[in-house]
Design a protein around this motif. Sequence first.
Motif, mmCIF file in Angstrom:
data_model
loop_
_atom_site.group_PDB
_atom_site.id
_atom_site.type_symbol
_atom_site.label_atom_id
_atom_site.label_comp_id
_atom_site.label_asym_id
_atom_site.label_seq_id
_atom_site.Cartn_x
_atom_site.Cartn_y
_atom_site.Cartn_z
ATOM 1 N N PHE A 1 0.829 -1.204 0.000
ATOM 2 C CA PHE A 1 0.000 0.000 0.000
ATOM 3 C C PHE A 1 0.863 1.253 0.000
ATOM 4 N N ILE A 2 1.941 1.258 0.763
ATOM 5 C CA ILE A 2 2.835 2.423 0.789
ATOM 6 C C ILE A 2 3.464 2.635 -0.584
ATOM 7 N N ARG A 3 3.834 1.532 -1.240
ATOM 8 C CA ARG A 3 4.371 1.658 -2.593
ATOM 9 C C ARG A 3 3.331 2.243 -3.549
ATOM 10 N N GLN A 4 2.089 1.815 -3.367
ATOM 11 C CA GLN A 4 1.019 2.354 -4.210
ATOM 12 C C GLN A 4 0.850 3.853 -3.973
ATOM 13 N N ILE A 5 0.865 4.259 -2.713
ATOM 14 C CA ILE A 5 0.770 5.688 -2.402
ATOM 15 C C ILE A 5 1.922 6.441 -3.043
ATOM 16 N N GLN A 6 3.113 5.891 -2.906
ATOM 17 C CA GLN A 6 4.296 6.553 -3.452
ATOM 18 C C GLN A 6 4.187 6.725 -4.962
ATOM 19 N N GLN A 7 3.690 5.709 -5.648
ATOM 20 C CA GLN A 7 3.561 5.777 -7.105
ATOM 21 C C GLN A 7 2.488 6.771 -7.530
ATOM 22 N N GLN A 8 1.340 6.718 -6.847
ATOM 23 C CA GLN A 8 0.218 7.561 -7.256
ATOM 24 C C GLN A 8 0.380 9.018 -6.823
ATOM 25 N N ALA A 9 1.122 9.249 -5.748
ATOM 26 C CA ALA A 9 1.248 10.606 -5.214
ATOM 27 C C ALA A 9 2.518 11.308 -5.672
ATOM 28 N N ARG A 10 3.387 10.598 -6.406
ATOM 29 C CA ARG A 10 4.659 11.211 -6.802
ATOM 30 C C ARG A 10 4.417 12.431 -7.684
ATOM 31 N N ARG A 11 4.993 13.560 -7.314
ATOM 32 C CA ARG A 11 4.864 14.799 -8.077
ATOM 33 C C ARG A 11 6.239 15.436 -8.238
ATOM 34 N N ALA A 12 6.609 15.735 -9.472
ATOM 35 C CA ALA A 12 7.864 16.444 -9.709
ATOM 36 C C ALA A 12 7.588 17.931 -9.594
ATOM 37 N N ARG A 13 7.987 18.528 -8.457
ATOM 38 C CA ARG A 13 7.750 19.942 -8.213
ATOM 39 C C ARG A 13 9.003 20.583 -7.647
ATOM 40 N N PRO A 14 9.282 21.805 -8.032
ATOM 41 C CA PRO A 14 10.499 22.468 -7.542
ATOM 42 C C PRO A 14 10.487 22.743 -6.046
ATOM 43 N N ASP A 15 9.299 22.709 -5.417
ATOM 44 C CA ASP A 15 9.238 22.977 -3.979
ATOM 45 C C ASP A 15 9.313 21.698 -3.141
ATOM 46 N N ILE A 16 9.522 20.544 -3.795
ATOM 47 C CA ILE A 16 9.677 19.277 -3.070
ATOM 48 C C ILE A 16 11.068 18.732 -3.361
ATOM 49 N N GLN A 17 11.950 18.751 -2.359
ATOM 50 C CA GLN A 17 13.293 18.191 -2.521
ATOM 51 C C GLN A 17 13.277 16.694 -2.284
ATOM 52 N N LEU A 18 12.449 16.256 -1.320
ATOM 53 C CA LEU A 18 12.333 14.834 -1.017
ATOM 54 C C LEU A 18 10.912 14.551 -0.556
ATOM 55 N N GLY A 19 10.223 13.641 -1.253
ATOM 56 C CA GLY A 19 8.832 13.337 -0.925
ATOM 57 C C GLY A 19 8.688 12.020 -0.196
ATOM 58 N N ILE A 20 7.654 11.256 -0.541
ATOM 59 C CA ILE A 20 7.366 9.993 0.132
ATOM 60 C C ILE A 20 8.478 8.982 -0.137
ATOM 61 N N GLY A 21 8.867 8.234 0.913
ATOM 62 C CA GLY A 21 9.855 7.180 0.748
ATOM 63 C C GLY A 21 10.988 7.246 1.737
#
Length: 340
Positions: A7-27
């Motif tokens: 489920f965490i992998r699914q969240i990570q895949q579906q929520a991944r966003r390439a944005r300049p204000d995110i240096q490190l997201g889920i994971g």
Amino acid sequence: MHSERDFIRQIQQQARRARPDIQLGIGDDAAVLIPADGRHLVAMSDALVEDVHFRRRYVPAEAIGHKALAVNLSDCAAMGATPRFGLVSLALPPDAQFMAEGILAGLLALADQVNVALVGGDTSASRHGLFIDVCLIGDVPPGRAVRRSGARAGDVVFVSGSLGAAAAALQAFERQRPLPDPDARNRLLFPEPRLALGQYLAEQRLATAMLDLSDGLSLDLARLCEASRVGVSLDALALPIATAAYTVADHPEAARQLALDGGEDYELLFTVPPERADTVAALSEAPAVGGVRLTRIGNITQDLELKLCFAGETQPLPIRGYDHFAGPGDITRETADNGV
């Protein structure tokens, strides 16, 4: 859902966003975010608890995810802020684990709509019902956040949208009765935060005080007055009562009570200086404020009294909204569960 890891992998895949204000997201152990230059951060958190805020028998999984984010977005709107990042914590009992994907889908659909990036959170098993908490981080220009404490004597009180539809839907669901107005169901299960309105009022410095209506107009208005150390004269006949409230209620006075005390409307209640009241009234249903109706419902007074005016008569305004820690005798809503 096969496992928590899946489920965490699914969240990570579906929520991944390439944005300049995110240096490190889920994971990782924490997200690393880059605040916008010259803006102040605004943080808020709200939880939904099964059999307190909703019942699974009539609330679909997607609605739980949507509303978990929406109630936070409504707080963000009340501050005049722009939402940026969200973190979600979800606890599921064994018989609700199949709902995980639907909850995530409902939350992410709204997040995409308002450009919020999901950057972290937590998952857990639960022994006593479903629980979801969202922490939302937004930002606002310095000095532009609208607080509850800025109302002054003479200010005009406005409310957005209509009142009582969500309470009417809750009443129908709890009594297992049909809902004649399908819009009322959406108002309860899929509320629309008034982000455009809140941001416009803050940007234009039109609102002196503001909050969102979650626990009922009477209680939330009392909170605004207490924070501002003022009173209010509320016009009962000016209330924008939703059609669904009249449909579900037994008589017009009961519909008015749903509008006053029902809660879950997630509209914005705000005050405006008298010299700018006509400007705000003219914005009703304008694109700049999201096309929402704006209604004058009263005036702020110098004394600390909360008054309800009806057909030329004035009486104290009864405060009957929902209080999570009040005794049963202090709660006058149709259900003491405050169900979604």
